[in-house]
Design an enzyme around this catalytic site. Structure first.
Site, mmCIF file in Angstrom:
data_model
loop_
_atom_site.group_PDB
_atom_site.id
_atom_site.type_symbol
_atom_site.label_atom_id
_atom_site.label_comp_id
_atom_site.label_asym_id
_atom_site.label_seq_id
_atom_site.Cartn_x
_atom_site.Cartn_y
_atom_site.Cartn_z
ATOM 1 N N ASP A 42 21.861 71.233 31.902
ATOM 2 C CA ASP A 42 21.014 69.934 32.059
ATOM 3 C C ASP A 42 18.821 69.938 32.937
ATOM 4 O OD1 ASP A 42 20.693 66.904 33.323
ATOM 5 O OD2 ASP A 42 22.821 67.023 32.998
ATOM 6 N N ASP A 84 15.721 70.972 29.094
ATOM 7 C CA ASP A 84 15.736 69.631 28.705
ATOM 8 C C ASP A 84 15.476 69.816 27.171
ATOM 9 O OD1 ASP A 84 14.959 66.927 27.652
ATOM 10 O OD2 ASP A 84 13.275 67.187 28.443
ATOM 11 N N TYR A 176 19.079 52.124 21.316
ATOM 12 C CA TYR A 176 20.400 53.328 21.823
ATOM 13 C C TYR A 176 21.149 52.568 20.409
ATOM 14 C CZ TYR A 176 24.256 54.651 23.934
ATOM 15 O OH TYR A 176 25.429 55.852 25.117
ATOM 16 N N LYS A 180 22.143 55.705 18.299
ATOM 17 C CA LYS A 180 23.671 56.392 18.015
ATOM 18 C C LYS A 180 24.636 56.102 17.068
ATOM 19 C CE LYS A 180 24.297 57.662 22.460
ATOM 20 N NZ LYS A 180 24.211 59.137 23.206
HETATM 21 N N1 LIG Z 1 28.471 56.119 29.924
HETATM 22 C C1 LIG Z 1 30.391 55.629 28.851
HETATM 23 O O1 LIG Z 1 30.131 54.681 29.092
HETATM 24 C C2 LIG Z 1 28.913 56.170 27.468
HETATM 25 C C3 LIG Z 1 30.026 55.010 26.613
HETATM 26 C C4 LIG Z 1 29.264 55.259 25.406
HETATM 27 C C5 LIG Z 1 28.545 57.033 24.808
HETATM 28 N N2 LIG Z 1 27.906 57.445 26.646
HETATM 29 C C6 LIG Z 1 27.601 58.546 25.537
HETATM 30 O O2 LIG Z 1 27.750 59.931 26.288
HETATM 31 C C7 LIG Z 1 26.515 60.807 26.869
HETATM 32 C C8 LIG Z 1 27.296 61.620 28.380
HETATM 33 O O3 LIG Z 1 26.826 59.939 29.188
HETATM 34 P P1 LIG Z 1 27.267 59.691 30.739
HETATM 35 O O4 LIG Z 1 27.881 57.954 31.021
HETATM 36 O O5 LIG Z 1 27.779 61.024 31.218
HETATM 37 O O6 LIG Z 1 25.603 59.431 31.816
HETATM 38 P P2 LIG Z 1 25.351 60.077 32.431
HETATM 39 O O7 LIG Z 1 23.870 59.482 32.188
HETATM 40 O O8 LIG Z 1 26.131 60.230 33.730
HETATM 41 O O9 LIG Z 1 25.526 61.907 32.154
HETATM 42 C C9 LIG Z 1 24.487 62.355 31.314
HETATM 43 C C10 LIG Z 1 23.657 63.610 31.773
HETATM 44 O O10 LIG Z 1 22.787 63.677 30.586
HETATM 45 C C11 LIG Z 1 21.558 64.474 30.855
HETATM 46 N N3 LIG Z 1 20.456 64.710 30.316
HETATM 47 C C12 LIG Z 1 19.743 63.171 29.712
HETATM 48 N N4 LIG Z 1 18.670 64.011 28.909
HETATM 49 C C13 LIG Z 1 18.908 64.902 28.760
HETATM 50 C C14 LIG Z 1 17.797 66.233 28.270
HETATM 51 N N5 LIG Z 1 17.133 65.088 27.542
HETATM 52 N N6 LIG Z 1 18.365 67.150 28.333
HETATM 53 C C15 LIG Z 1 19.569 67.414 29.344
HETATM 54 N N7 LIG Z 1 20.266 67.121 30.242
HETATM 55 C C16 LIG Z 1 20.065 65.605 29.577
HETATM 56 C C17 LIG Z 1 21.304 63.960 32.689
HETATM 57 O O11 LIG Z 1 21.083 64.391 33.281
HETATM 58 C C18 LIG Z 1 22.758 64.082 33.014
HETATM 59 O O12 LIG Z 1 22.704 64.370 34.080
HETATM 60 C C19 LIG Z 1 25.727 60.073 26.533
HETATM 61 O O13 LIG Z 1 25.464 60.360 25.021
HETATM 62 C C20 LIG Z 1 26.061 58.949 26.039
HETATM 63 O O14 LIG Z 1 25.222 57.708 25.391
HETATM 64 C C21 LIG Z 1 28.518 57.035 27.202
#
Ligand SMILES: NC(=O)c1ccc[n+]([C@@H]2O[C@H](COP(=O)([O-])OP(=O)(O)OC[C@H]3O[C@@H](n4cnc5c(N)ncnc54)[C@H](O)[C@@H]3O)[C@@H](O)[C@H]2O)c1
Length: 277
Positions: A42, A84, A176, A180
């Site tokens: 991360d 990153d 987004y 996606k």
């Molecule tokens: N939460 C939801 O309802 C939901 C729904 C559909 C899809 N998603 C997808 O699920 C995945 C996880 O989402 P989440 O809800 O846990 O989000 P979150 O924001 O809680 O966690 C995302 C994590 O990814 C890390 N991150 C972001 N960009 C980064 C990068 N360039 N390099 C390294 N780390 C990076 C952040 O620091 C964080 O720790 C994402 O791809 C999100 O788009 C989430």
């Protein structure tokens, strides 16, 4: 569930990028509890433009470090790495570290992602680019870097994170949705490129999981005078099952995709019926 040397992923190495918190953290913990050696990557170094979550700082790597410490104290095998996913050099270093360290790789989970809310008319080009690149560039960079290691071990699995927003459009998140939908297209194409090499590539499409990301979305979607709880209830009403998905629901699907030998090129939803084929 207990840790152990006899888990179904014992002897396997799993990399979870974006595993510091939210869904990725649950995925990392799930694999670790089943015996895998897990690397949780991360970053704390996202440019400030990436920090749309209204938190004082993006602390993904700090949280990855904390998670690794907590699980290691339980006797599980988890290490944290700073990377990153949108940075080509950082991804190269991350994979070199895995080649030099564990020396093998079985599953990669690209669980990172960023979002932002704006109508198309009000969106800056920089905002569009940052959301598209924040969700897509890393999927390309990480998948490309993973292939030689997966191949060297005789095959493996890549699991990319798409979304319900990769299945249908939602107003005010066009960038987004574009990203996606793009993750699904990339996943399908790569799956065909490497199918004969026993490397499987799939995508997961969560619906609504109450993570940090959704708390940001809630702050944007709340109507004037609406409390957070009221807004959550309005969001829940969009889900046919009337239940939010949990990080563990998504982790269960990722684990299945990591081990299902004949499943490749698929995008699988866990969204309580928000989309149907
Ligand atoms: N939460 C939801 O309802 C939901 C729904 C559909 C899809 N998603 C997808 O699920 C995945 C996880 O989402 P989440 O809800 O846990 O989000 P979150 O924001 O809680 O966690 C995302 C994590 O990814 C890390 N991150 C972001 N960009 C980064 C990068 N360039 N390099 C390294 N780390 C990076 C952040 O620091 C964080 O720790 C994402 O791809 C999100 O788009 C989430």
């Amino acid at each position: 569930m207990t840790a152990g040397a006899d888990g179904e992923f014992t002897g396997k190495v799993v990399l979870v990028i974006g595993g510091g918190r939210g869904i990725g953290a649950a995925v990392a913990e799930d694999f670790a509890r089943r015996g895998a050696e897990v690397v949780v990557a991360d970053t704390d170094r996202l440019p400030s433009a990436y920090n749309h979550y209204r938190s004082t700082a993006v602390t993904g790597y700090a949280e990855a470090h904390e998670l690794a410490g907590k699980l290691t104290a339980e006797g599980l095998s988890v290490t944290a790495a700073e990377a990153d996913a949108t940075d080509e050099d950082a991804i190269r270093r991350l994979y070199r570290g895995i080649a030099d360290g564990p020396g093998r790789l079985d599953t990669v989970v690209n669980a990172f992602g960023v979002t932002h809310v704006s109508t198309v008319e009000q969106m800056e080009l920089a905002e569009f680019r940052h959301v598209v690149s924040g969700n897509l560039d890393g999927v390309f960079l990480s998948s490309r870097a993973a292939l030689p290691l997966l191949r060297a071990g005789g095959g493996g699995s890549i699991v990319n994170f798409s979304s319900v927003s990769g299945r249908t459009g939602f107003a005010k998140v066009s960038h987004y949705c574009a990203a996606k939908f793009g993750v699904i297209g990339f996943t399908a194409a790569l799956a065909l490129e490497v199918a004969k090499e026993n490397i499987r590539v799939n995508a997961v499409c969560p619906g609504m999981v109450r993570s940090h990301m959704w708390r940001y979305l809630l702050s944007e979607f709340a109507r004037p005078g609406e409390t957070e709880d009221e807004c959550w209830e309005r969001m829940r009403a969009m889900i046919p099952q009337r239940e939010f998905q949990t990080p563990e629901d998504i982790a269960g699907l990722v684990r299945y995709l990591a081990s299902a030998p004949r499943v490749t090129g698929q995008a699988v939803s866990v969204n309580g019926g928000m989309t149907t084929p």
